[in-house]
Write an enzyme that holds these catalytic residues in place. Sequence first.
Site, PDB file in Angstrom:
ATOM      1  CG  ASP A 113       4.230 -37.234 -65.254  1.00 17.89           C
ATOM      2  OD1 ASP A 113       4.643 -36.542 -64.302  1.00 17.89           O
ATOM      3  OD2 ASP A 113       3.043 -37.204 -65.648  1.00 17.89           O
ATOM      4  CG  ASN A 142       6.333 -28.304 -59.549  1.00 18.65           C
ATOM      5  OD1 ASN A 142       6.867 -27.268 -59.949  1.00 18.65           O
ATOM      6  ND2 ASN A 142       5.816 -29.198 -60.369  1.00 18.65           N
ATOM      7  CB  VAL A 168       2.055 -36.313 -56.091  1.00 25.79           C
ATOM      8  CG1 VAL A 168       2.194 -37.604 -55.290  1.00 25.79           C
ATOM      9  CG2 VAL A 168       1.119 -36.516 -57.281  1.00 25.79           C
ATOM     10  CG  HIS A 193       7.452 -35.664 -57.500  1.00 26.46           C
ATOM     11  ND1 HIS A 193       6.594 -35.404 -56.457  1.00 26.46           N
ATOM     12  CD2 HIS A 193       7.023 -34.889 -58.530  1.00 26.46           C
ATOM     13  CE1 HIS A 193       5.688 -34.519 -56.847  1.00 26.46           C
ATOM     14  NE2 HIS A 193       5.933 -34.178 -58.100  1.00 26.46           N
ATOM     15  CG  HIS A 249       8.544 -33.284 -62.726  1.00 28.57           C
ATOM     16  ND1 HIS A 249       7.372 -33.736 -63.291  1.00 28.57           N
ATOM     17  CD2 HIS A 249       8.199 -32.758 -61.526  1.00 28.57           C
ATOM     18  CE1 HIS A 249       6.356 -33.481 -62.479  1.00 28.57           C
ATOM     19  NE2 HIS A 249       6.835 -32.883 -61.397  1.00 28.57           N
TER      20      HIS A 249
HETATM   21  P1  DGP Z   1       3.728 -32.208 -59.334  1.00 28.04           P
HETATM   22  O1  DGP Z   1       2.853 -31.100 -59.795  1.00 28.04           O
HETATM   23  O2  DGP Z   1       5.186 -31.808 -59.374  1.00 28.04           O
HETATM   24  O3  DGP Z   1       3.310 -32.737 -57.971  1.00 28.04           O
HETATM   25  O4  DGP Z   1       3.593 -33.365 -60.410  1.00 28.04           O
HETATM   26  C1  DGP Z   1       2.969 -34.588 -60.191  1.00 28.04           C
HETATM   27  C2  DGP Z   1       3.125 -35.408 -61.432  1.00 28.04           C
HETATM   28  O5  DGP Z   1       2.763 -36.740 -61.145  1.00 28.04           O
HETATM   29  C3  DGP Z   1       2.259 -34.965 -62.619  1.00 28.04           C
HETATM   30  O6  DGP Z   1       3.126 -34.636 -63.715  1.00 28.04           O
HETATM   31  C4  DGP Z   1       1.415 -36.182 -62.967  1.00 28.04           C
HETATM   32  C5  DGP Z   1       2.117 -37.315 -62.240  1.00 28.04           C
HETATM   33  N1  DGP Z   1       1.230 -38.340 -61.711  1.00 28.04           N
HETATM   34  C6  DGP Z   1       0.157 -38.140 -60.916  1.00 28.04           C
HETATM   35  N2  DGP Z   1      -0.407 -39.308 -60.584  1.00 28.04           N
HETATM   36  C7  DGP Z   1       0.336 -40.274 -61.188  1.00 28.04           C
HETATM   37  C8  DGP Z   1       0.245 -41.697 -61.223  1.00 28.04           C
HETATM   38  O7  DGP Z   1      -0.611 -42.324 -60.639  1.00 28.04           O
HETATM   39  N3  DGP Z   1       1.189 -42.340 -61.970  1.00 28.04           N
HETATM   40  C9  DGP Z   1       2.191 -41.680 -62.637  1.00 28.04           C
HETATM   41  N4  DGP Z   1       3.042 -42.421 -63.326  1.00 28.04           N
HETATM   42  N5  DGP Z   1       2.296 -40.342 -62.624  1.00 28.04           N
HETATM   43  C10 DGP Z   1       1.379 -39.645 -61.912  1.00 28.04           C
END
Ligand code: DGP
Length: 120
Positions: free
Chosen positions: A33, A91, A100, A104, A106
């Site tokens: 992340d 989420n 996003v 996914h 976590h």
């Molecule tokens: P959620 O709220 O569950 O949709 O979490 C999205 C997660 O994705 C958040 O913890 C930050 C991560 N994230 C967002 N953009 C990027 C990215 O471009 N690269 C990576 N590695 N993580 C990202």
Amino acid sequence: MEYDKNNIFARILRKEIPANVVYEDDYALAFHDVNPKAPIHILVIPKGEFISFYDFMETASPGLVVGFSKAIHHVLHAFDLQEMGFRLLSNYGVHGGQEVPHYHVHIFGGRLLGRMLPEG
Ligand code: DGP
């Protein structure tokens, strides 16, 4: 809701933008992340166009559902999380606060993670 083919994780899957990848197979991609909330904070995403767990369970093939779950297990094993423990979280929607729109999971680990949810 229609899947947004240009969401950031779709672009990571297509290798259009970089990610710190820790595992990849036919079913899933796992990467760190960008904004880690624990010493280990990895995202595992299925290969395909799925918005959420809900969507994934309704439309993914059984093979993909199993393959994706095993990819999560593989990462847990690779990071040696079985002994000290971990947390899986996904989420969705207004209450879940998904940012996003590509399904996914976590993986959190590497420290005492505290209460399951912050106080509301
Ligand atoms: P959620 O709220 O569950 O949709 O979490 C999205 C997660 O994705 C958040 O913890 C930050 C991560 N994230 C967002 N953009 C990027 C990215 O471009 N690269 C990576 N590695 N993580 C990202």
